[in-house]
Design a protein around this motif. Structure first.
Motif, mmCIF file in Angstrom:
data_model
loop_
_atom_site.group_PDB
_atom_site.id
_atom_site.type_symbol
_atom_site.label_atom_id
_atom_site.label_comp_id
_atom_site.label_asym_id
_atom_site.label_seq_id
_atom_site.Cartn_x
_atom_site.Cartn_y
_atom_site.Cartn_z
ATOM 1 N N ALA A 108 -22.766 -44.946 47.635
ATOM 2 C CA ALA A 108 -23.190 -44.969 46.229
ATOM 3 C C ALA A 108 -22.869 -43.677 45.494
ATOM 4 O O ALA A 108 -22.939 -43.624 44.273
ATOM 5 N N GLY A 109 -22.524 -42.651 46.248
ATOM 6 C CA GLY A 109 -22.181 -41.385 45.622
ATOM 7 C C GLY A 109 -23.365 -40.439 45.559
ATOM 8 O O GLY A 109 -24.526 -40.855 45.429
ATOM 9 N N THR A 110 -23.065 -39.155 45.652
ATOM 10 C CA THR A 110 -24.073 -38.105 45.520
ATOM 11 C C THR A 110 -23.571 -37.102 44.494
ATOM 12 O O THR A 110 -22.441 -36.607 44.614
ATOM 13 N N ARG A 111 -24.403 -36.834 43.524
ATOM 14 C CA ARG A 111 -24.010 -35.857 42.512
ATOM 15 C C ARG A 111 -24.420 -34.472 42.982
ATOM 16 O O ARG A 111 -25.599 -34.222 43.260
ATOM 17 N N LEU A 112 -23.448 -33.603 43.090
ATOM 18 C CA LEU A 112 -23.703 -32.223 43.503
ATOM 19 C C LEU A 112 -23.751 -31.338 42.267
ATOM 20 O O LEU A 112 -22.819 -31.352 41.457
ATOM 21 N N ALA A 113 -24.840 -30.612 42.118
ATOM 22 C CA ALA A 113 -24.986 -29.669 41.010
ATOM 23 C C ALA A 113 -25.150 -28.277 41.600
ATOM 24 O O ALA A 113 -26.112 -28.023 42.330
ATOM 25 N N VAL A 114 -24.201 -27.405 41.308
ATOM 26 C CA VAL A 114 -24.258 -26.026 41.781
ATOM 27 C C VAL A 114 -24.622 -25.145 40.599
ATOM 28 O O VAL A 114 -23.903 -25.117 39.589
ATOM 29 N N HIS A 115 -25.726 -24.418 40.735
ATOM 30 C CA HIS A 115 -26.242 -23.604 39.636
ATOM 31 C C HIS A 115 -25.852 -22.153 39.822
ATOM 32 O O HIS A 115 -25.916 -21.627 40.936
ATOM 33 N N PRO A 116 -25.485 -21.483 38.728
ATOM 34 C CA PRO A 116 -25.087 -20.072 38.828
ATOM 35 C C PRO A 116 -26.241 -19.187 39.294
ATOM 36 O O PRO A 116 -27.408 -19.512 39.080
#
Lengths: 116, 116
Positions: A108-116
């Motif tokens: 189904a997909g995984t959203r990766l969010a990388v924060h500064p």
């Protein structure tokens, strides 16, 4: 039947920290496993694959994935995340003996969010 | 390196109209796949062709048809369009399993269909 599960809709990680995106699979016989990345309004880009051999597979952009047969898992990893890694990640599987031209089945997909 | 080429990139149609999407696979690839990706969803397999013959069929509506031509390009024809057909349509190509390939798919950038 072949199937793939990505248990996390979203993964949040700070830049510079290691990241893991989880994937488990179900397939008859030996699996062929893949990871793809998708940026907004773009096609899916191939990252890496597992066919046989070493359980740790190295791919593009510093990503790697670890195949674990006993846990039927193929988690995507990166030692140090970049903000530019923020995207949608898809795990996919195909059966090794299901024919020469069978389709990939995507998670189904995984959203990766990388924060500064 | 040559990639999968899809056209048009964007298409706007009215309900009940017809649309045709084209796909040019990577040279020497013998298998073409069509996937549909709705907003926030994983790619859903529609249909595939191996050496110009239909090889597998997924969740493709009866209103849709596809074929692969002698030059290996493929076309997806969609008739009696419905609002729910609005999606990104991806074409992918690969070498068949067993020809020095794990059958990884290489995707085009997609054709965004909007049905009004």
């Amino acid at each position: 039947a072949q199937s793939v599960a990505q248990p996390e809709d979203q993964v949040n990680v700070a830049e510079g920290n290691p990241l893991t995106v989880k994937c488990t699979y179900s397939v008859s016989g030996n699996p062929y496993l893949f990871w793809y990345v998708q940026y907004p309004n773009r096609g899916l880009q191939f990252l890496l694959k597992y066919i046989t051999g070493d359980n740790l597979v190295k791919g593009s952009y510093g990503f790697e994935a670890e195949f674990n047969k006993s846990q039927t898992s193929f988690h995507l990893k990166k030692p140090s995340a970049l903000v530019s890694d923020s995207a949608l990640y898809f795990c996919a599987v195909r059966g090794a003996f299901s024919g020469g031209y069978n389709k990939l089945i995507f998670g189904a997909g995984t959203r990766l969010a990388v924060h500064p | 390196a040559a990639g999968v080429i899809q056209s048009p990139r964007h298409l706007i149609k009215e309900k009940r109209e017809t649309a045709t999407l084209k796909c040019y696979p990577i040279p020497r690839h013998d298998t073409v796949y069509w996937y549909q990706q709705g907003p926030g969803q994983d790619p859903q397999f529609l249909i595939s062709f191996y050496e110009k013959m239909q090889s597998d069929k997924g969740s493709i509506p009866d209103r849709f048809s596809a074929q692969q031509f002698s030059d290996y390009h493929s076309e997806l024809n969609m008739s009696s369009l419905e609002l729910g057909d609005s999606a990104l349509y991806f074409c992918a190509s690969s070498l068949a399993l067993g020809r020095d390939s794990a059958g990884e798919l290489f995707f085009g950038e997609g054709s965004r269909l909007t049905v009004l």
